[in-house]
Design a protein around this motif. Structure first.
Motif, PDB file in Angstrom:
ATOM      1  N   ILE A 162      14.767   2.798  -4.803  1.00 57.54           N
ATOM      2  CA  ILE A 162      13.830   3.651  -4.066  1.00 57.54           C
ATOM      3  C   ILE A 162      13.115   2.789  -3.031  1.00 57.54           C
ATOM      4  CG2 ILE A 162      11.738   5.082  -4.272  1.00 57.54           C
ATOM      5  CD1 ILE A 162      14.063   6.373  -5.713  1.00 57.54           C
ATOM      6  N   PHE A 163      12.993   3.307  -1.813  1.00 56.01           N
ATOM      7  CA  PHE A 163      12.233   2.604  -0.778  1.00 56.01           C
ATOM      8  C   PHE A 163      11.040   3.477  -0.423  1.00 56.01           C
ATOM      9  CE2 PHE A 163      11.235   0.895   3.409  1.00 56.01           C
ATOM     10  CZ  PHE A 163      11.334  -0.469   3.156  1.00 56.01           C
ATOM     11  N   LEU A 164       9.847   3.018  -0.802  1.00 54.76           N
ATOM     12  CA  LEU A 164       8.640   3.818  -0.572  1.00 54.76           C
ATOM     13  C   LEU A 164       7.993   3.451   0.762  1.00 54.76           C
ATOM     14  CD1 LEU A 164       6.871   3.647  -4.056  1.00 54.76           C
ATOM     15  CD2 LEU A 164       8.246   5.513  -3.160  1.00 54.76           C
ATOM     16  N   THR A 165       7.551   4.463   1.473  1.00 59.04           N
ATOM     17  CA  THR A 165       6.838   4.211   2.729  1.00 59.04           C
ATOM     18  C   THR A 165       5.579   5.095   2.768  1.00 59.04           C
ATOM     19  OG1 THR A 165       8.033   5.949   3.875  1.00 59.04           O
ATOM     20  CG2 THR A 165       8.940   3.740   4.046  1.00 59.04           C
ATOM     21  N   ALA A 166       4.704   4.829   3.694  1.00 61.99           N
ATOM     22  CA  ALA A 166       3.544   5.694   3.991  1.00 61.99           C
ATOM     23  C   ALA A 166       2.994   5.169   5.304  1.00 61.99           C
ATOM     24  CB  ALA A 166       2.488   5.611   2.894  1.00 61.99           C
ATOM     25  N   SER A 167       2.268   6.002   6.019  1.00 63.76           N
ATOM     26  CA  SER A 167       1.739   5.566   7.313  1.00 63.76           C
ATOM     27  C   SER A 167       0.739   4.426   7.112  1.00 63.76           C
ATOM     28  CB  SER A 167       1.039   6.739   8.005  1.00 63.76           C
ATOM     29  OG  SER A 167      -0.116   7.078   7.270  1.00 63.76           O
ATOM     30  N   VAL A 168       0.543   3.612   8.160  1.00 61.92           N
ATOM     31  CA  VAL A 168      -0.411   2.491   8.076  1.00 61.92           C
ATOM     32  C   VAL A 168      -1.806   3.038   7.769  1.00 61.92           C
ATOM     33  CG1 VAL A 168      -1.560   0.680   9.405  1.00 61.92           C
ATOM     34  CG2 VAL A 168       0.897   0.982   9.606  1.00 61.92           C
ATOM     35  N   GLU A 169      -2.179   4.164   8.399  1.00 64.59           N
ATOM     36  CA  GLU A 169      -3.513   4.755   8.190  1.00 64.59           C
ATOM     37  C   GLU A 169      -3.710   5.093   6.716  1.00 64.59           C
ATOM     38  OE1 GLU A 169      -1.636   5.446  10.791  1.00 64.59           O
ATOM     39  OE2 GLU A 169      -3.001   4.483  12.216  1.00 64.59           O
ATOM     40  N   TYR A 215       2.005  12.157   1.972  1.00 65.04           N
ATOM     41  CA  TYR A 215       1.398  13.433   1.566  1.00 65.04           C
ATOM     42  C   TYR A 215       1.779  13.841   0.145  1.00 65.04           C
ATOM     43  CZ  TYR A 215       0.700  13.536   6.568  1.00 65.04           C
ATOM     44  OH  TYR A 215       0.347  13.188   7.842  1.00 65.04           O
ATOM     45  N   MET A 216       2.181  12.886  -0.685  1.00 70.11           N
ATOM     46  CA  MET A 216       2.592  13.243  -2.053  1.00 70.11           C
ATOM     47  C   MET A 216       1.656  12.608  -3.080  1.00 70.11           C
ATOM     48  SD  MET A 216       6.691  12.712  -1.822  1.00 70.11           S
ATOM     49  CE  MET A 216       7.157  13.402  -3.408  1.00 70.11           C
ATOM     50  N   THR A 217       1.527  13.249  -4.234  1.00 69.10           N
ATOM     51  CA  THR A 217       0.730  12.647  -5.304  1.00 69.10           C
ATOM     52  C   THR A 217       1.642  11.739  -6.131  1.00 69.10           C
ATOM     53  OG1 THR A 217       1.241  14.369  -6.899  1.00 69.10           O
ATOM     54  CG2 THR A 217      -0.696  14.736  -5.501  1.00 69.10           C
ATOM     55  N   ILE A 218       1.002  10.859  -6.903  1.00 61.69           N
ATOM     56  CA  ILE A 218       1.795   9.952  -7.752  1.00 61.69           C
ATOM     57  C   ILE A 218       2.657  10.759  -8.713  1.00 61.69           C
ATOM     58  CG2 ILE A 218       1.603   8.220  -9.603  1.00 61.69           C
ATOM     59  CD1 ILE A 218      -0.744   7.051  -8.061  1.00 61.69           C
ATOM     60  N   ASP A 219       2.073  11.808  -9.310  1.00 59.32           N
ATOM     61  CA  ASP A 219       2.830  12.624 -10.277  1.00 59.32           C
ATOM     62  C   ASP A 219       4.080  13.240  -9.637  1.00 59.32           C
ATOM     63  OD1 ASP A 219       1.064  12.002 -12.194  1.00 59.32           O
ATOM     64  OD2 ASP A 219      -0.014  13.919 -12.184  1.00 59.32           O
ATOM     65  N   ALA A 247       5.417   2.567 -10.071  1.00 55.86           N
ATOM     66  CA  ALA A 247       6.264   1.805 -10.997  1.00 55.86           C
ATOM     67  C   ALA A 247       5.647   1.766 -12.403  1.00 55.86           C
ATOM     68  CB  ALA A 247       6.469   0.393 -10.458  1.00 55.86           C
ATOM     69  N   LYS A 248       4.328   1.583 -12.467  1.00 52.46           N
ATOM     70  CA  LYS A 248       3.650   1.541 -13.780  1.00 52.46           C
ATOM     71  C   LYS A 248       3.811   2.862 -14.508  1.00 52.46           C
ATOM     72  CE  LYS A 248      -0.095  -1.407 -12.564  1.00 52.46           C
ATOM     73  NZ  LYS A 248      -1.374  -1.350 -11.912  1.00 52.46           N
ATOM     74  N   GLU A 249       3.589   3.957 -13.781  1.00 54.00           N
ATOM     75  CA  GLU A 249       3.675   5.277 -14.409  1.00 54.00           C
ATOM     76  C   GLU A 249       5.120   5.589 -14.824  1.00 54.00           C
ATOM     77  OE1 GLU A 249       1.368   6.962 -15.613  1.00 54.00           O
ATOM     78  OE2 GLU A 249       2.597   8.692 -16.151  1.00 54.00           O
ATOM     79  N   LEU A 250       6.076   5.151 -14.011  1.00 55.04           N
ATOM     80  CA  LEU A 250       7.487   5.357 -14.365  1.00 55.04           C
ATOM     81  C   LEU A 250       7.808   4.613 -15.659  1.00 55.04           C
ATOM     82  CD1 LEU A 250       9.389   4.864 -10.983  1.00 55.04           C
ATOM     83  CD2 LEU A 250       9.561   6.875 -12.473  1.00 55.04           C
ATOM     84  N   ALA A 251       7.383   3.344 -15.727  1.00 59.65           N
ATOM     85  CA  ALA A 251       7.675   2.531 -16.911  1.00 59.65           C
ATOM     86  C   ALA A 251       7.018   3.151 -18.147  1.00 59.65           C
ATOM     87  CB  ALA A 251       7.176   1.105 -16.700  1.00 59.65           C
ATOM     88  N   GLY A 288       0.782  -1.230   0.000  1.00 57.32           N
ATOM     89  CA  GLY A 288       0.000   0.000   0.000  1.00 57.32           C
ATOM     90  C   GLY A 288       0.817   1.285   0.000  1.00 57.32           C
ATOM     91  N   ALA A 289       2.145   1.165  -0.170  1.00 56.45           N
ATOM     92  CA  ALA A 289       2.974   2.377  -0.166  1.00 56.45           C
ATOM     93  C   ALA A 289       2.909   3.101  -1.508  1.00 56.45           C
ATOM     94  CB  ALA A 289       4.420   2.029   0.191  1.00 56.45           C
TER      95      ALA A 289
END
Ligand code: C5P
Length: 222
Positions: free
Chosen positions: A143-150, A204-208, A20-24, A13-14
């Motif tokens: 790249i190591f992606l994280t985000a809060s559990v919530e 707090y970031m968007t995919i873009d 990855a899809k958008e990067l590719a 869920g991070a």
């Protein structure tokens, strides 16, 4: 652009697969979703009545299993013994089975070998749990992606609602925590940040915004 590889790791869920899809897509290279491969093994066990908690049985089943990833207009598809199972692997039951079979050495060995072969001499974005540490230790960028559990539970919640399901947010939180624990405490290739990986908190970031940041980082390395 010369050949490159981007390794993206992080907990469930991070935002790994969307990013990855958008990067590719923007970098016009192959995307390899390694989670889908572990899910396929989990799915195979469930569909064949194999007890996925039994390591020996799963190890034996590996030889009956042929996986193929293809890129179609609707995105990456995964075939198990010629059957397209891309949609069938996206549920919690399969996720739990995947997380269990991913603790077995024989499963990891077989899938890591496939992943390394698929990424030989071509540019790739690969996401998973052990890409920077095991599969692509010499990746151009890690790249190591994280985000809060919530936040991660909220994202899963929205995905399920979009599919017409009615999940319980609290249950999703518990499941995410359980999967985090299992993935980061297993003996072989646990989920962990590679020493040379760059950590990006996506809460707090968007995919873009994230994709742009990663492409900028990549350009500086090429
Ligand atoms: O990323 P996804 O949620 O689809 O992965 C399902 C499970 O597969 C994870 O919880 C993890 O246990 C396992 N996995 C892994 N190594 C990878 C990718 C996924 O152990 N490279």
């Amino acid at each position: 652009m010369s050949t490159f590889s981007i390794a993206i790791d992080g907990p469930a869920g991070a935002g790994k697969s969307s990013i990855a899809k958008e990067l590719a897509n923007q970098l016009q290279c192959i995307y390899i979703d390694t989670g889908a491969m572990y899910r396929s093994v989990g799915y195979y066990c469930i569909s064949q009545g194999i007890d996925y908690a039994n390591e020996e049985q799963v190890e034996q089943a590996l030889s009956e299993l042929h996986l193929k990833l293809t890129l179609e207009e609707e995105g990456q598809q995964i075939f198990l013994n010629e059957k397209n199972i891309s949609l069938l692997i996206r549920n919690n039951q399969v996720a739990a089975a995947a997380s269990k079979v991913a603790t077995y050495a024989a499963v990891r060995k077989a899938l890591v070998k496939m992943q390394q072969e698929m990424s030989k001499s071509t540019s790739v974005v690969m996401d998973g749990r052990d890409i920077g540490t095991v599969v692509l230790p010499h990746a151009t960028l890690k790249i190591f992606l994280t985000a809060s559990v919530e936040e991660r539970a909220q994202r899963r919640y929205k995905e399920y609602v979009q599919k017409g399901e009615k999940p319980c947010l609290e249950t999703l939180k518990v499941e995410i925590k359980e999967r985090d624990y299992q993935d980061s405490h297993r003996k072989i290739s646990p989920l962990k940040k590679a020493e040379d990986a760059i950590e990006v908190d996506t809460t707090y970031m968007t995919i873009d915004e994230i994709v742009k940041q990663i492409i900028d980082l990549l350009k500086r390395r090429l």
